[in-house]
Write a protein that holds these residues in place. Sequence first.
Motif, mmCIF file in Angstrom:
data_model
loop_
_atom_site.group_PDB
_atom_site.id
_atom_site.type_symbol
_atom_site.label_atom_id
_atom_site.label_comp_id
_atom_site.label_asym_id
_atom_site.label_seq_id
_atom_site.Cartn_x
_atom_site.Cartn_y
_atom_site.Cartn_z
ATOM 1 N N PRO A 1 1.750 36.617 -50.271
ATOM 2 C CA PRO A 1 1.647 36.743 -48.810
ATOM 3 C C PRO A 1 2.736 37.592 -48.163
ATOM 4 C CG PRO A 1 2.424 34.554 -49.426
ATOM 5 C CD PRO A 1 2.019 35.234 -50.698
ATOM 6 N N GLY A 2 3.842 37.853 -48.864
ATOM 7 C CA GLY A 2 4.891 38.695 -48.300
ATOM 8 C C GLY A 2 6.235 38.003 -48.267
ATOM 9 N N VAL B 1 14.970 38.141 -54.946
ATOM 10 C CA VAL B 1 13.897 39.058 -55.302
ATOM 11 C C VAL B 1 13.218 39.657 -54.071
ATOM 12 C CG1 VAL B 1 13.437 37.970 -57.521
ATOM 13 C CG2 VAL B 1 12.279 37.117 -55.485
ATOM 14 N N ALA B 2 13.496 39.103 -52.889
ATOM 15 C CA ALA B 2 12.886 39.632 -51.667
ATOM 16 C C ALA B 2 13.698 40.778 -51.063
ATOM 17 C CB ALA B 2 12.725 38.515 -50.631
ATOM 18 N N LEU B 3 14.947 40.942 -51.481
ATOM 19 C CA LEU B 3 15.836 41.908 -50.836
ATOM 20 C C LEU B 3 15.313 43.350 -50.863
ATOM 21 C CD1 LEU B 3 19.388 40.618 -51.831
ATOM 22 C CD2 LEU B 3 18.222 40.423 -49.637
ATOM 23 N N GLY C 1 9.453 35.514 -56.126
ATOM 24 C CA GLY C 1 8.659 36.642 -56.611
ATOM 25 C C GLY C 1 7.187 36.462 -56.334
ATOM 26 N N GLY C 2 6.682 35.233 -56.551
ATOM 27 C CA GLY C 2 5.279 34.967 -56.274
ATOM 28 C C GLY C 2 4.943 35.109 -54.802
ATOM 29 N N LEU C 3 5.857 34.649 -53.933
ATOM 30 C CA LEU C 3 5.617 34.756 -52.496
ATOM 31 C C LEU C 3 5.700 36.208 -52.020
ATOM 32 C CD1 LEU C 3 7.672 31.659 -51.262
ATOM 33 C CD2 LEU C 3 5.192 31.898 -51.282
ATOM 34 N N ALA D 1 8.955 33.596 -47.979
ATOM 35 C CA ALA D 1 10.081 33.014 -48.708
ATOM 36 C C ALA D 1 10.911 32.122 -47.783
ATOM 37 C CB ALA D 1 10.961 34.121 -49.298
ATOM 38 N N PHE D 2 10.832 32.363 -46.474
ATOM 39 C CA PHE D 2 11.512 31.533 -45.477
ATOM 40 C C PHE D 2 10.571 30.522 -44.834
ATOM 41 C CE2 PHE D 2 13.644 35.729 -45.449
ATOM 42 C CZ PHE D 2 14.895 35.331 -45.890
ATOM 43 N N LEU D 3 9.347 30.934 -44.540
ATOM 44 C CA LEU D 3 8.404 30.058 -43.845
ATOM 45 C C LEU D 3 7.992 28.860 -44.691
ATOM 46 C CD1 LEU D 3 6.108 32.751 -42.174
ATOM 47 C CD2 LEU D 3 7.991 31.474 -41.138
#
Length: 340
Positions: free
Chosen positions: A193-194, A63-65, A187-189, A198-200
Amino acid sequence: GRRAIRCPGTRHPAPGWVCVVIDVFRGEVADGLVLRSVRGRLALAATVAASAMASLDATVVHVALPHIGQEFGASVSALQWVLTGYLLALASLILLGGALGDRFGRRRVFVIGTIWFAAASLLCGAAPNIAVLIAARILQGVGGALLTPGSLAILQASFRRPDRAPAVGAWSGLGGAAGAVGPFVGGGLVDGPGWRWAFLINVPVAAVAVVCARVAVPETRDPHAARGLDLGGATLAVVALAASTWALTKAGPRGWTDTAVLVAGAVTVGATAAFVRHMRHTRDPLVPPSLFRDRTFTVVNLATVLLYGSLGVSFFLVAYQLQVAAGWSALEAGSALLPA
């Protein structure tokens, strides 16, 4: 018995029954950890946290792509490599990671893989462009290949026999749940916050896994592990999977008759044939051919390839289409994937 002996981990001799009480309190018995003890639960928490982190990262990025593509101006083909780069490294090196744990210590390789994964996650979160992000994702896959097989092997080698099946069941169920809620969490992240988070988010999870592993997991090795590592087989696996992934990714925009695509396809066929030949003739093969004499093993692996192939494609396409074509938010798109 009545004879005074020195209990492991104590300073003074004591009757044998006292040693048994101490071992039970620690969560240890002669044949392994006790699942319902504090130490047993910490060991399970370490393996579940690390493997769930790797499983979550395989799906949370879907979902971040679109947001990554907008920020970096990346094409769909480049965004595919954010996913496939991670899975490629994980898939091609996971057997080697298991062999390293058997030989050099499962806890040691597990902890190294978890720290590696966290460091690569930091690099993903700080990536200034799409090329650095793809490279960091490949490094994440290497860390995942080190920690994932070790997490299961630790359970099998460390827990007493009656507790192994419940421990593996908890590991499998909770790890699968983490992968399932990945798009929703992502999706929530992303909407919050961005996308970088999703990685941090992996960093604190990795810290918990490392601390629990150092405190509770005993070091184990396989006394029957092969003396040599099949680096040749691992190299051929990387080449075959990388070439096939590149060919399938580029065949869309370039066409199946493109020279580079045809060359990559030829490399795939050649490397795969060489891999099979190598497995049949090397002394300590990465994948023993005798495994495939078991019909159930072969059929289950084939079904797994088809199942996860279709899930991977549908997760990527549905999440991308819902956000780019339908205008849904990342959280809405992630929630839509929960039934799958």
